[in-house]
Write a protein that holds these residues in place. Structure first.
Motif, PDB file in Angstrom:
ATOM      1  N   ASN A  50       0.845  -1.198   0.000  1.00 32.25           N
ATOM      2  CA  ASN A  50       0.000   0.000   0.000  1.00 32.25           C
ATOM      3  C   ASN A  50       0.873   1.238   0.000  1.00 32.25           C
ATOM      4  O   ASN A  50       2.058   1.183   0.319  1.00 32.25           O
ATOM      5  CB  ASN A  50      -0.894   0.018   1.237  1.00 32.25           C
ATOM      6  N   ASP A  51       0.263   2.362  -0.309  1.00 34.86           N
ATOM      7  CA  ASP A  51       0.939   3.651  -0.270  1.00 34.86           C
ATOM      8  C   ASP A  51       1.047   4.088   1.187  1.00 34.86           C
ATOM      9  O   ASP A  51       0.049   4.475   1.800  1.00 34.86           O
ATOM     10  CB  ASP A  51       0.136   4.662  -1.099  1.00 34.86           C
ATOM     11  N   ASN A  53       2.202   6.675   2.395  1.00 36.37           N
ATOM     12  CA  ASN A  53       2.012   8.118   2.565  1.00 36.37           C
ATOM     13  C   ASN A  53       0.558   8.536   2.351  1.00 36.37           C
ATOM     14  O   ASN A  53       0.265   9.723   2.290  1.00 36.37           O
ATOM     15  CB  ASN A  53       2.914   8.882   1.593  1.00 36.37           C
ATOM     16  N   ASN A  54      -0.356   7.568   2.241  1.00 39.34           N
ATOM     17  CA  ASN A  54      -1.764   7.868   2.022  1.00 39.34           C
ATOM     18  C   ASN A  54      -2.584   7.141   3.087  1.00 39.34           C
ATOM     19  O   ASN A  54      -2.582   5.919   3.166  1.00 39.34           O
ATOM     20  CB  ASN A  54      -2.185   7.399   0.620  1.00 39.34           C
ATOM     21  N   SER A  55      -3.303   7.918   3.904  1.00 35.34           N
ATOM     22  CA  SER A  55      -4.101   7.317   4.983  1.00 35.34           C
ATOM     23  C   SER A  55      -5.467   6.834   4.504  1.00 35.34           C
ATOM     24  O   SER A  55      -6.202   6.221   5.274  1.00 35.34           O
ATOM     25  CB  SER A  55      -4.268   8.322   6.128  1.00 35.34           C
ATOM     26  N   LYS A  56      -5.815   7.101   3.236  1.00 37.99           N
ATOM     27  CA  LYS A  56      -7.106   6.639   2.711  1.00 37.99           C
ATOM     28  C   LYS A  56      -6.926   5.254   2.104  1.00 37.99           C
ATOM     29  O   LYS A  56      -6.062   5.042   1.259  1.00 37.99           O
ATOM     30  CB  LYS A  56      -7.633   7.600   1.651  1.00 37.99           C
ATOM     31  N   TYR A  57      -7.752   4.314   2.555  1.00 39.79           N
ATOM     32  CA  TYR A  57      -7.664   2.956   2.052  1.00 39.79           C
ATOM     33  C   TYR A  57      -9.029   2.271   2.148  1.00 39.79           C
ATOM     34  O   TYR A  57      -9.941   2.772   2.804  1.00 39.79           O
ATOM     35  CB  TYR A  57      -6.613   2.154   2.820  1.00 39.79           C
ATOM     36  N   SER A  67      -5.072   1.256  -1.524  1.00 38.20           N
ATOM     37  CA  SER A  67      -4.989   2.684  -1.274  1.00 38.20           C
ATOM     38  C   SER A  67      -6.024   3.369  -2.164  1.00 38.20           C
ATOM     39  O   SER A  67      -6.382   2.874  -3.225  1.00 38.20           O
ATOM     40  CB  SER A  67      -3.592   3.205  -1.572  1.00 38.20           C
ATOM     41  N   ILE A  69      -7.323   7.148  -3.932  1.00 35.45           N
ATOM     42  CA  ILE A  69      -7.086   8.540  -4.269  1.00 35.45           C
ATOM     43  C   ILE A  69      -8.408   9.129  -4.758  1.00 35.45           C
ATOM     44  O   ILE A  69      -9.138   8.485  -5.503  1.00 35.45           O
ATOM     45  CB  ILE A  69      -5.967   8.724  -5.315  1.00 35.45           C
TER      46      ILE A  69
END
Length: 72
Positions: A50-51, A53-57, A67, A69
């Motif tokens: 997973n990314d 640096n991205n808290s959306k999942y 992840s 966006i």
């Protein structure tokens, strides 16, 4: 050594990222995405991740996590 991206916007086909020049450490790839929510993951040296640096999942139906966006 190798970073690829997969997602609903690539039909889950792995596409190579552009390796960083110099010491920046940032792998890049430019996409034109339609507005809405898009799921994606990275493949780093053969391992799906997973990314970080991205808290959306979102959990996927295979027991993993994708992840997310959001494009406005």
């Amino acid at each position: 050594k190798s970073v690829q991206i997969v997602g609903d916007f690539t039909n889950w086909i792995a596409l190579s990222m552009n390796s960083p020049g110099g010491k920046s450490g940032f792998w890049t790839r430019v996409f034109s995405l339609t507005p809405g929510s898009h799921k994606y993951k990275y493949i780093v040296d053969g391992e799906w991740v997973n990314d970080i640096n991205n808290s959306k999942y979102q959990r996927n139906p295979y027991g993993g996590i994708d992840s997310i966006i959001e494009v406005s």
